[in-house]
Design an enzyme around this catalytic site. Sequence first.
Site, mmCIF file in Angstrom:
data_model
loop_
_atom_site.group_PDB
_atom_site.id
_atom_site.type_symbol
_atom_site.label_atom_id
_atom_site.label_comp_id
_atom_site.label_asym_id
_atom_site.label_seq_id
_atom_site.Cartn_x
_atom_site.Cartn_y
_atom_site.Cartn_z
ATOM 1 N N SER A 47 0.476 -2.017 -0.076
ATOM 2 C CA SER A 47 -0.112 0.001 -0.075
ATOM 3 C C SER A 47 0.871 1.257 -0.111
ATOM 4 C CB SER A 47 -0.714 -0.552 1.057
ATOM 5 O OG SER A 47 -0.213 -0.113 2.340
ATOM 6 N N GLY A 53 -1.587 -4.457 0.919
ATOM 7 C CA GLY A 53 -1.825 -5.318 1.711
ATOM 8 C C GLY A 53 -1.094 -6.795 1.410
ATOM 9 N N ASN A 60 3.967 -5.220 5.651
ATOM 10 C CA ASN A 60 2.503 -5.855 6.345
ATOM 11 C C ASN A 60 3.257 -7.342 7.308
ATOM 12 O OD1 ASN A 60 0.059 -4.303 5.204
ATOM 13 N ND2 ASN A 60 0.989 -4.950 3.250
ATOM 14 N N ASP A 74 -5.173 6.343 9.957
ATOM 15 C CA ASP A 74 -4.840 5.445 10.595
ATOM 16 C C ASP A 74 -3.259 5.354 10.978
ATOM 17 O OD1 ASP A 74 -3.400 5.350 8.312
ATOM 18 O OD2 ASP A 74 -4.150 3.595 7.574
ATOM 19 N N HIS A 102 -0.575 4.553 6.598
ATOM 20 C CA HIS A 102 -0.784 5.587 5.287
ATOM 21 C C HIS A 102 -0.053 6.612 5.609
ATOM 22 C CE1 HIS A 102 -2.943 1.784 5.212
ATOM 23 N NE2 HIS A 102 -1.982 1.188 4.866
#
Length: 212
Positions: A42, A76, A105, A186, A189
Amino acid sequence: MGALQMHFKQTIFTLLLLMLSAMNTAMAATNTSQKILVWGDSLSAAYGIPVDKGWVNLMRQKLGEGYKITNASISGETTQGGLTRLPAALKRYQPDIIIIELGANDGLRGIPPTVTKRNLKKMIEKAKQNNIKVLLLGMKIPPNYGIAYSKQFEKVFAELAKNYKLPFVPFFMEDIVGKLNLFQEDELHPTAEAQPFLLKKVMTLLKDVSSA
């Protein structure tokens, strides 16, 4: 009529020469352009922001027509997923350079660093077997995963870069960490405003890779 025919033939000949010259120029441009494959998650897929604001597109704008950039990053994505997809992608895109930005991840999911290292190692070797230059972007994870795990995770990238003599960015997000205004809600990011900082990390090494 003789003079007119001669003039006509000369005109056609000149046009043919111009067309051949244009074709040769186009072929030369195609042959000399370098193909870059961005292989990430991402952070490279412009998650949560317009795609044209992502660092990969900014790199495309900066490098210009001499480079053909394919962004095959998936939000992801883990190193296992990247390894599984890689052979088909190398065959399809036939890059000269691959920028590997994977592993974050894995860390967030608590995957053993030995697994992450093995997957990245196989990706690097597949690229090298195809004479593809590799640029490795390193990652770190939040300290709440424990000091021992965090250190083992960070060592994965450094050891691979050393073993394979890769141009290496130790921490891709180094210039934006701690700056909450450069992260989305979040807090994981980067925002659109953060993308130039990410691009700067890549560009510091890309020139050496592409000219090597």
